[in-house]
Motif scaffolding. Structure first.
Motif, PDB file in Angstrom:
ATOM      1  N   GLN A 165       0.486  -0.831  -0.489  1.00 31.08           N
ATOM      2  CA  GLN A 165      -0.484  -0.453  -0.004  1.00 31.08           C
ATOM      3  C   GLN A 165       0.943   1.130  -0.003  1.00 31.08           C
ATOM      4  OE1 GLN A 165      -2.597  -0.617   3.656  1.00 31.08           O
ATOM      5  NE2 GLN A 165      -4.510  -0.150   2.065  1.00 31.08           N
ATOM      6  N   MET A 166       1.709   1.394   1.156  1.00 33.85           N
ATOM      7  CA  MET A 166       2.939   2.744   0.968  1.00 33.85           C
ATOM      8  C   MET A 166       3.580   2.982  -0.303  1.00 33.85           C
ATOM      9  SD  MET A 166       2.179   4.356   3.939  1.00 33.85           S
ATOM     10  CE  MET A 166       1.990   4.399   5.237  1.00 33.85           C
ATOM     11  N   LEU A 167       4.193   1.617  -1.056  1.00 30.99           N
ATOM     12  CA  LEU A 167       4.718   1.666  -2.464  1.00 30.99           C
ATOM     13  C   LEU A 167       3.580   2.438  -3.301  1.00 30.99           C
ATOM     14  CD1 LEU A 167       6.613  -2.285  -1.871  1.00 30.99           C
ATOM     15  CD2 LEU A 167       7.902   0.259  -1.658  1.00 30.99           C
ATOM     16  N   ALA A 168       2.381   2.426  -3.039  1.00 29.76           N
ATOM     17  CA  ALA A 168       1.470   2.263  -4.340  1.00 29.76           C
ATOM     18  C   ALA A 168       1.612   4.029  -4.323  1.00 29.76           C
ATOM     19  CB  ALA A 168      -0.039   1.338  -4.200  1.00 29.76           C
ATOM     20  N   LEU A 169       1.286   4.092  -3.110  1.00 31.74           N
ATOM     21  CA  LEU A 169       1.200   5.643  -2.300  1.00 31.74           C
ATOM     22  C   LEU A 169       2.018   6.289  -3.076  1.00 31.74           C
ATOM     23  CD1 LEU A 169      -0.767   7.708  -0.686  1.00 31.74           C
ATOM     24  CD2 LEU A 169       0.485   7.594   1.045  1.00 31.74           C
ATOM     25  N   ALA A 170       3.888   5.799  -2.349  1.00 34.05           N
ATOM     26  CA  ALA A 170       4.463   6.644  -2.987  1.00 34.05           C
ATOM     27  C   ALA A 170       4.374   7.037  -4.440  1.00 34.05           C
ATOM     28  CB  ALA A 170       5.420   6.139  -2.586  1.00 34.05           C
ATOM     29  N   ALA A 171       3.944   5.815  -5.436  1.00 27.88           N
ATOM     30  CA  ALA A 171       3.991   6.271  -6.711  1.00 27.88           C
ATOM     31  C   ALA A 171       3.099   6.682  -7.057  1.00 27.88           C
ATOM     32  CB  ALA A 171       3.998   4.364  -6.846  1.00 27.88           C
ATOM     33  N   SER A 172       2.301   6.369  -6.552  1.00 30.53           N
ATOM     34  CA  SER A 172       0.694   7.620  -7.028  1.00 30.53           C
ATOM     35  C   SER A 172       0.403   8.596  -7.352  1.00 30.53           C
ATOM     36  CB  SER A 172      -0.371   6.738  -6.907  1.00 30.53           C
ATOM     37  OG  SER A 172      -0.227   6.495  -5.691  1.00 30.53           O
ATOM     38  N   GLN A 173       1.186   8.894  -5.492  1.00 30.92           N
ATOM     39  CA  GLN A 173       0.817  10.318  -5.247  1.00 30.92           C
ATOM     40  C   GLN A 173       1.586  11.718  -4.571  1.00 30.92           C
ATOM     41  OE1 GLN A 173      -3.272  10.981  -2.612  1.00 30.92           O
ATOM     42  NE2 GLN A 173      -3.608   8.501  -4.055  1.00 30.92           N
ATOM     43  N   ALA A 174       3.120  10.450  -4.469  1.00 29.86           N
ATOM     44  CA  ALA A 174       3.875  11.318  -4.401  1.00 29.86           C
ATOM     45  C   ALA A 174       4.938  11.529  -5.248  1.00 29.86           C
ATOM     46  CB  ALA A 174       4.887  10.710  -2.995  1.00 29.86           C
ATOM     47  N   ASP A 175       6.245  12.062  -5.337  1.00 37.63           N
ATOM     48  CA  ASP A 175       6.670  12.102  -6.270  1.00 37.63           C
ATOM     49  C   ASP A 175       8.407  10.922  -5.761  1.00 37.63           C
ATOM     50  OD1 ASP A 175       6.302  14.554  -7.160  1.00 37.63           O
ATOM     51  OD2 ASP A 175       6.324  15.398  -5.224  1.00 37.63           O
ATOM     52  N   GLY A 176       8.177  10.044  -5.136  1.00 35.00           N
ATOM     53  CA  GLY A 176       8.784   8.835  -5.043  1.00 35.00           C
ATOM     54  C   GLY A 176       8.644   8.056  -3.965  1.00 35.00           C
ATOM     55  N   ALA A 177       9.465   7.249  -3.469  1.00 38.40           N
ATOM     56  CA  ALA A 177      10.257   6.177  -1.996  1.00 38.40           C
ATOM     57  C   ALA A 177      11.471   6.609  -1.798  1.00 38.40           C
ATOM     58  CB  ALA A 177       9.885   4.723  -2.442  1.00 38.40           C
ATOM     59  N   ILE A 178      10.845   6.264   0.292  1.00 35.42           N
ATOM     60  CA  ILE A 178      12.006   6.466   0.925  1.00 35.42           C
ATOM     61  C   ILE A 178      12.725   4.456   1.197  1.00 35.42           C
ATOM     62  CG2 ILE A 178      13.378   7.479   2.355  1.00 35.42           C
ATOM     63  CD1 ILE A 178      12.458   9.601   2.525  1.00 35.42           C
ATOM     64  N   LEU A 179      13.855   3.904   1.296  1.00 38.15           N
ATOM     65  CA  LEU A 179      13.446   2.723   1.919  1.00 38.15           C
ATOM     66  C   LEU A 179      14.205   2.946   2.820  1.00 38.15           C
ATOM     67  CD1 LEU A 179      14.102   1.126  -2.164  1.00 38.15           C
ATOM     68  CD2 LEU A 179      12.004   1.709  -0.516  1.00 38.15           C
ATOM     69  N   ASN A 180      14.708   1.380   3.166  1.00 39.22           N
ATOM     70  CA  ASN A 180      15.493   1.424   4.926  1.00 39.22           C
ATOM     71  C   ASN A 180      15.404  -0.235   5.018  1.00 39.22           C
ATOM     72  OD1 ASN A 180      16.663   2.191   7.272  1.00 39.22           O
ATOM     73  ND2 ASN A 180      14.671   2.905   8.291  1.00 39.22           N
ATOM     74  N   TRP A 181      16.004  -0.047   5.295  1.00 41.69           N
ATOM     75  CA  TRP A 181      16.776  -1.777   5.811  1.00 41.69           C
ATOM     76  C   TRP A 181      16.211  -2.765   4.893  1.00 41.69           C
ATOM     77  CZ3 TRP A 181      20.601  -3.039   9.548  1.00 41.69           C
ATOM     78  CH2 TRP A 181      20.491  -2.400  10.719  1.00 41.69           C
ATOM     79  N   LEU A 182      16.742  -2.853   3.661  1.00 43.31           N
ATOM     80  CA  LEU A 182      16.712  -4.180   2.620  1.00 43.31           C
ATOM     81  C   LEU A 182      17.979  -3.567   2.329  1.00 43.31           C
ATOM     82  CD1 LEU A 182      14.518  -1.994   0.150  1.00 43.31           C
ATOM     83  CD2 LEU A 182      15.919  -0.981   1.235  1.00 43.31           C
TER      84      LEU A 182
END
Length: 327
Positions: A165-182
């Motif tokens: 869900q958060m990844l979809a939100l980052a893609a559809s309504q934001a300008d990108g994603a911030i990833l952590n501990w992967l």
């Protein structure tokens, strides 16, 4: 694809007011960005305000501002202030944070994290463009708010995202994603989800990368297990790593941790997990490992140096720099 950006987490160890020369030197070393974090030490904005004046070429980013611990209007005010201090070189990263930070430390119910972040992103879009906002969102309401300072260039908004869900939100309504501990291979999977759902638009994908340029493998494994355990027993990160497929690898660790066997639980973390989640080895080996994140779809790094074995964090930052240190 957006151009590669090499970032470092700030502040560095030591008194914040004494870091002007170091932050300025990060730019000379080829770092393009500095990113702050916010848990139980410095707040997300103050180190970036100082960096905006110490190093005028660096881009500044929050990774992240929790969506619960400030009111929506205060987040907008803080973001507008920094965007006005550093026009065109500030990125606002927001996210749900965790139940530990939000609920245990700040006494705020950690409820509906997806909707809270979504609502904040929608509010910030309008507020940072100078609109007057009167709206009922699912998780909060705002009445008659308008920013008193509108930044000349609204900052991009990035969402800290772990699962679907958060990844979809980052893609559809934001300008990108911030990833952590992967891991780098995890980044490939996550980046693909963001890019597929981004409607063909280039999305920035920032990865906080934990790195220790220390070739003493056994020291890194021993101390790295503690760092991994500190995060992977937080419910949102446990769910993330189960989703990534590490449930079987970490099952014994989680069982022993729940039973109160802290020493046994640390020993039960496989070395493979530490190798995957913490970049370590010689500086050259670390650089090659960091490159794998970029090869996997990451566009921006935010290195977090781990001082395992007592290494000097500033010397480590120099050894990992995009431009070889020559002084």
């Amino acid at each position: 694809m957006p151009e590669r950006r090499d970032g470092m987490t700030v502040p560095l160890p030591g008194p914040l007011h004494q870091q002007a020369e170091q932050v300025a030197e990060l730019a000379a070393l080829g770092y393009t960005d500095v990113w702050s974090s916010e848990s139980n030490a410095n707040d997300a904005f103050t180190p970036l305000v100082l960096a905006s004046q110490w190093a005028p070429s660096l881009r500044l980013g929050t990774a992240i501002v929790p969506a619960y611990t400030r009111g929506p209007a205060l987040v907008a005010q803080s973001a507008a202030t920094l965007a006005s201090l550093a026009p065109g070189r500030f990125a606002l990263g927001v996210g749900s944070s965790s139940d530990v930070i939000v609920e245990r430390w700040n006494a705020i119910p950690f409820e509906n994290p997806y909707r809270r972040v979504r609502d904040l992103v929608r509010f910030l879009r309008a507020a940072l463009e100078g609109q007057k906002v009167s709206a009922d969102y699912d998780t909060f309401s705002v009445r008659g708010f308008r920013l008193g300072i509108v930044p000349p260039e609204p900052p991009p908004i990035l969402v800290a995202a772990l699962r679907g869900q958060m990844l979809a939100l980052a893609a559809s309504q934001a300008d990108g994603a911030i990833l952590n501990w992967l891991s780098a291979s995890d980044a490939a999977r996550v980046s693909e989800i963001v890019n597929k759902r981004g409607s063909g638009r280039d999305k920035e994908i920032v990865a906080r990368i934990f790195v220790c340029p220390n070739p003493d493998r056994q020291t890194v494994i021993a101390q790295g297990r503690r760092a991994v355990a500190a995060y992977l027993n937080v419910p949102v990160y446990r769910a993330f790593h189960e989703w990534l497929g590490r449930g079987d690898l970490l099952a014994e660790h989680w069982q022993r941790w729940a039973a109160g066997d802290r020493a046994g639980s640390l020993e039960a973390i496989p070395e493979q997990v530490v190798d995957d989640l913490i970049v370590h080895g010689t500086p050259d080996e670390c650089r090659a490992h960091i490159d794998r994140y970029f090869d996997s779809g990451v566009t921006t790094s935010s290195l977090q140096v781990m001082a395992f074995g007592g290494i000097d964090v500033w010397e480590a930052a120099k050894s990992l720099a995009p431009r070889p240190y020559s002084r």
